[in-house]
Design an enzyme around this catalytic site. Sequence first.
Site, PDB file in Angstrom:
ATOM      1  N   HIS A 148       0.878   5.076   6.223  1.00 49.54           N
ATOM      2  CA  HIS A 148       0.522   5.530   4.866  1.00 49.54           C
ATOM      3  C   HIS A 148       0.708   7.036   4.711  1.00 49.54           C
ATOM      4  O   HIS A 148       0.703   7.781   5.697  1.00 49.54           O
ATOM      5  CB  HIS A 148      -0.917   5.124   4.553  1.00 49.54           C
ATOM      6  CG  HIS A 148      -1.128   3.642   4.636  1.00 49.54           C
ATOM      7  ND1 HIS A 148      -1.636   3.029   5.765  1.00 49.54           N
ATOM      8  CD2 HIS A 148      -0.852   2.660   3.745  1.00 49.54           C
ATOM      9  CE1 HIS A 148      -1.684   1.723   5.558  1.00 49.54           C
ATOM     10  NE2 HIS A 148      -1.206   1.473   4.338  1.00 49.54           N
ATOM     11  N   GLU A 198     -14.075  11.463  10.795  1.00 50.72           N
ATOM     12  CA  GLU A 198     -13.667  11.429  12.202  1.00 50.72           C
ATOM     13  C   GLU A 198     -12.162  11.593  12.369  1.00 50.72           C
ATOM     14  O   GLU A 198     -11.634  11.454  13.477  1.00 50.72           O
ATOM     15  CB  GLU A 198     -14.135  10.120  12.844  1.00 50.72           C
ATOM     16  CG  GLU A 198     -15.647   9.971  12.854  1.00 50.72           C
ATOM     17  CD  GLU A 198     -16.090   8.664  13.480  1.00 50.72           C
ATOM     18  OE1 GLU A 198     -15.215   7.909  13.958  1.00 50.72           O
ATOM     19  OE2 GLU A 198     -17.304   8.405  13.492  1.00 50.72           O
ATOM     20  N   SER A 212       0.797  -1.226   0.000  1.00 50.61           N
ATOM     21  CA  SER A 212       0.000   0.000   0.000  1.00 50.61           C
ATOM     22  C   SER A 212       0.828   1.274   0.000  1.00 50.61           C
ATOM     23  O   SER A 212       0.374   2.313  -0.488  1.00 50.61           O
ATOM     24  CB  SER A 212      -0.920   0.020   1.227  1.00 50.61           C
ATOM     25  OG  SER A 212      -0.165  -0.108   2.413  1.00 50.61           O
TER      26      SER A 212
END
Length: 280
Positions: free
Chosen positions: A258, A251, A50
């Site tokens: 990341h 939120e 990722s």
Amino acid sequence: MIQLRKIIVIACVAFLFQACTENKKDHSEETIQEESTHESTQTIFLIGDSTMANYADNYEPGKDYMKTRYPVTGWGQVFQQFFVKDSLTELKNLINTDSVIVDDRARGGRSTRTFFQEGRWRKVVQDLKENDIVMMQFGHNDAAENKPERYVNIEGYKEFLRLFVSQTREKGARPIILTPVARNYPWENNHLQNVHGEYDKAPKDIAQEMNVELIDLNQLSMNYFSKKGKDFVSKNYFMNLPAGKYEAYPEGQDDNTHFQPEGAKAVAQLVFTGLKDLNK
């Protein structure tokens, strides 16, 4: 009259021959031009997790990236912009064409094992051409002992790296191994420390064993982030977001793995600089 007909027939035959010859010539020129265009482009395949992935490029079909994932950005997502014509001269020993395509195949949550098992590596091999480059950066998910669906022990991690390197070379392409990019912890005495342990060392071992070029992205990113300071990188580089600022994270978010766009660009610059160092 007969003589006139002979002249007409001869003229028609000559015309058809010339037309066929010119058509064949034009077709040959088009073929040569197509081959020249094909040969003038070199592809850099990115395989990894990722931190390298491209979230904006149909990562989740049917979903609007800006609404569902932004600002999360993999460094591979912004890597293409470094390969402008002027910069290619700095990579003349790595890039022997006049243009580069960055083909980002990285995917979130993947280890070397799952990237292989899902057939993602097979598709890369099918598309590989001679002189292409494969840059591989794993480790984050391989080390996840608490997630057995992706975990790979050190020996397995090494074995999959060996496989990727060997099959890349079999296609006449060039493998480059990267150590995993740093996470934003732990910090000691204002310097970011190595959280990857043996999963940082294993890629170096394989690079030495198989005589593969290596970019030590873990060390490069630890050093760079340390210069910027914990507060700066936490706020501007990693996905630590306040509530209400982004639609995808109403939120807020506390994520020290990341990247936001600026963090992804900073890491991509480190990788590009690493390529320039390999070029020397």
